[in-house]
Scaffold this active site. Structure first.
Site, PDB file in Angstrom:
ATOM      1  N   ASP A  91       0.666  -1.128   0.140  1.00 38.59           N
ATOM      2  CA  ASP A  91      -0.175   0.153  -0.054  1.00 38.59           C
ATOM      3  C   ASP A  91       1.065   1.224  -0.116  1.00 38.59           C
ATOM      4  O   ASP A  91       1.966   1.319   0.393  1.00 38.59           O
ATOM      5  CB  ASP A  91      -0.917  -0.062   1.211  1.00 38.59           C
ATOM      6  CG  ASP A  91      -2.114   1.082   1.077  1.00 38.59           C
ATOM      7  OD1 ASP A  91      -2.152   1.588  -0.127  1.00 38.59           O
ATOM      8  OD2 ASP A  91      -2.308   1.775   2.213  1.00 38.59           O
ATOM      9  N   ASP A 266      -7.910  -7.257   0.715  1.00 45.89           N
ATOM     10  CA  ASP A 266      -7.100  -7.432   1.682  1.00 45.89           C
ATOM     11  C   ASP A 266      -7.824  -6.769   2.838  1.00 45.89           C
ATOM     12  O   ASP A 266      -8.702  -5.975   3.026  1.00 45.89           O
ATOM     13  CB  ASP A 266      -5.767  -6.437   1.763  1.00 45.89           C
ATOM     14  CG  ASP A 266      -6.216  -5.064   1.790  1.00 45.89           C
ATOM     15  OD1 ASP A 266      -6.713  -4.521   0.910  1.00 45.89           O
ATOM     16  OD2 ASP A 266      -5.832  -4.581   2.956  1.00 45.89           O
ATOM     17  N   CYS A 304     -12.636 -27.836  10.402  1.00 44.53           N
ATOM     18  CA  CYS A 304     -11.686 -27.055   9.843  1.00 44.53           C
ATOM     19  C   CYS A 304     -10.406 -27.668   9.752  1.00 44.53           C
ATOM     20  O   CYS A 304     -10.102 -28.664  10.714  1.00 44.53           O
ATOM     21  CB  CYS A 304     -11.470 -25.712  10.644  1.00 44.53           C
ATOM     22  SG  CYS A 304     -10.001 -24.717  10.149  1.00 44.53           S
ATOM     23  N   CYS A 306      -7.212 -26.387   9.571  1.00 45.30           N
ATOM     24  CA  CYS A 306      -6.152 -25.709   9.930  1.00 45.30           C
ATOM     25  C   CYS A 306      -5.371 -26.403  11.095  1.00 45.30           C
ATOM     26  O   CYS A 306      -6.030 -27.315  11.840  1.00 45.30           O
ATOM     27  CB  CYS A 306      -6.530 -24.377  10.348  1.00 45.30           C
ATOM     28  SG  CYS A 306      -7.235 -24.113  11.887  1.00 45.30           S
ATOM     29  N   CYS A 309      -7.073 -26.181  14.479  1.00 46.06           N
ATOM     30  CA  CYS A 309      -8.256 -26.968  14.815  1.00 46.06           C
ATOM     31  C   CYS A 309      -7.907 -28.364  14.748  1.00 46.06           C
ATOM     32  O   CYS A 309      -8.515 -29.147  15.462  1.00 46.06           O
ATOM     33  CB  CYS A 309      -9.322 -26.570  13.858  1.00 46.06           C
ATOM     34  SG  CYS A 309     -10.073 -24.831  13.795  1.00 46.06           S
ATOM     35  N   HIS A 335      -5.696 -19.852  12.574  1.00 47.09           N
ATOM     36  CA  HIS A 335      -7.209 -20.434  12.107  1.00 47.09           C
ATOM     37  C   HIS A 335      -8.051 -19.303  11.285  1.00 47.09           C
ATOM     38  O   HIS A 335      -8.617 -19.466  10.262  1.00 47.09           O
ATOM     39  CB  HIS A 335      -7.795 -20.586  13.482  1.00 47.09           C
ATOM     40  CG  HIS A 335      -9.441 -20.808  12.992  1.00 47.09           C
ATOM     41  ND1 HIS A 335      -9.880 -21.924  12.261  1.00 47.09           N
ATOM     42  CD2 HIS A 335     -10.445 -19.823  13.133  1.00 47.09           C
ATOM     43  CE1 HIS A 335     -11.050 -21.691  12.065  1.00 47.09           C
ATOM     44  NE2 HIS A 335     -11.440 -20.579  12.389  1.00 47.09           N
TER      45      HIS A 335
END
Length: 371
Positions: A91, A266, A304, A306, A309, A335
RNA sequence: GGAAAGGUGGCCGAGUGGUUAAUGGCAGCAGACUGUAAAUCUGCCCUCUCUGAGUUCGUAGGUUCGAAUCCUGCCCUUUCCA
């Protein structure tokens, strides 16, 4: 050719696509985690990579303080410096024009910041400086310096910001060093005024940028307003270029924006929430601090995949947050980022299968927002 | 046994005659968070039939129009001396 953008499929206004930069492919619609100060907070780059992210953000303003960008340039650029070999979008500092409030003084030439970080030292950032710094960082996608303003704003102020952003965009375009694998995006402003948005979109589109961002949204307005702005703004952007909605947003914002033709997002939402206790799940949002999770043996989000999890209970996360343990912030951020990437993956699959409507309907039905 | 200091709401800790149901901090309970001035911020946090009322500052009395604040007894804690 600076960066490549291919549209693989269109479904109503939603698009499935692929951006290719020097540092790889970004499948779109894409969510890019925010890594302002050369770090996605509380994550190693391996962790970010494990979520499936293909591009992350850095920030010109934060990396120009203490002349950090010079060190980074000397050490081979931001990718190498922070050990992230995939794409990076930076940015321009335009958001700080708004977020830093009284620390900022705006001029035609550029922005003067009284730094929040190094004792109020005055830093000046022109559009040309911003481009130069983003090049030094070796950013794949450079953003034009713009003036982002808070909503609601008067039409007069909004128009001034939009016109300044346009003048700055031209200067950015002229200052940008066009290289293969690197691109420059213009940013549409205009607040919640249809005529200003359309004027901004058309005039930006007349400049041959590699992509076009819609800026100045999710800055205080209701979601309904944001969607209305997208409804009349996105159709004005070149169709064969990526459309980037800056700073957005919640899972439901993203879904609605994809349906309106946005390809890139984003937001600090998953990372900041990861440090402040908000959890994104298939069933909606929850606050890990709530007393009911102290002895909850379930994972944050059932099904999930991930690492958080797979390995830890809500009770353990609750414990870590109450104890202010760093691991809690790391695990929850992991997560949340995974959840966001998974959402994007599902959205892309749904566009590919022409089942976006069905997916969106199901998602909205299951997703309960706190309150 | 003697001396000194002190006992304030779950904890720590201000307050030392009247806007004090009592500053702060922590813990607790909720909420917020959208191109990161954010591991941050906001609200609640004695009880109740709660836009009002009741009972609080170790305890029992006393002084006073009025006390967490002054006086007396008692209980307890810490430190020092025996």
């Amino acid at each position: 050719m600076a960066i490549k953008f291919e549209i693989l499929k269109k479904l109503k206004r939603a698009r499935l696509g692929k951006i290719t930069t020097k540092h790889g492919v970004i499948d779109t619609p894409a969510f890019m985690p925010v890594g302002t100060v050369a770090t996605v907070k509380a994550q190693t780059t391996d962790m970010v990579d494990a979520t499936g992210a293909q591009c992350i953000l850095g920030n010109t303003y934060h990396l120009m303080l203490h002349e950090r960008y010079k060190v980074i340039e000397k050490l081979g650029g931001l990718h190498k410096f922070m050990n992230w070999e995939k794409s990076i979008l930076t940015d321009s500092g335009g958001f700080q024009v708004m977020s830093l409030g009284d620390l900022v003084k705006l001029k035609e030439e550029g922005v003067a910041f009284s730094s929040h970080e190094d004792g109020g030292i005055k830093h000046f950032l022109s559009p040309e400086d911003s481009i130069k710094i983003q090049k030094a960082l070796d950013s794949n996608i450079t953003m034009c310096l713009d003036q982002c303003i808070k909503l609601p704003a008067t039409k007069e102020d909004t128009k001034k910001a939009m016109e300044l952003s346009l003048r700055w965009a031209k200067r950015c375009y002229d200052a940008f060093d066009n290289r293969s694998g690197y691109g420059l995006f213009g940013i549409v402003q205009g607040g919640e005024f249809k005529d200003l948005r359309i004027e901004s979109a058309r005039k930006m589109s007349a400049i041959k940028f590699d992509g076009y961002a819609v800026g100045g949204l999710a800055v205080g307005e209701p979601q309904k307003v944001m969607f209305e702005v997208l409804d009349y703004t996105v159709p004005e952007l070149p169709e064969n270029k990526p459309h980037y909605l800056m700073g957005v947003g919640t899972p439901l914002d993203i879904l609605g924006a994809v349906e309106r033709g946005i390809d890139m997002f984003d937001c600090v939402m998953p990372t900041r929430s990861g440090r402040t206790g908000k959890v994104f799940t298939q069933k909606g949002e929850l606050n890990i601090f709530n007393a009911k999770y102290r002895t909850d043996k379930k994972p944050l989000d059932e099904n999930c995949k991930c690492e958080t999890c797979k390995n830890y209970t809500r009770a353990y996360l609750s414990h870590l947050f109450h104890a202010k343990e760093i691991l809690g912030y790391m695990l929850l951020t992991q997560h949340n980022l995974f959840f966001y990437q998974n959402l994007m993956k599902n959205i892309r699959a749904a566009i590919k299968n022409e089942s976006l409507d069905k997916f969106a309907k199901e998602f909205r039905k299951n997703y309960k927002v706190t309150k």
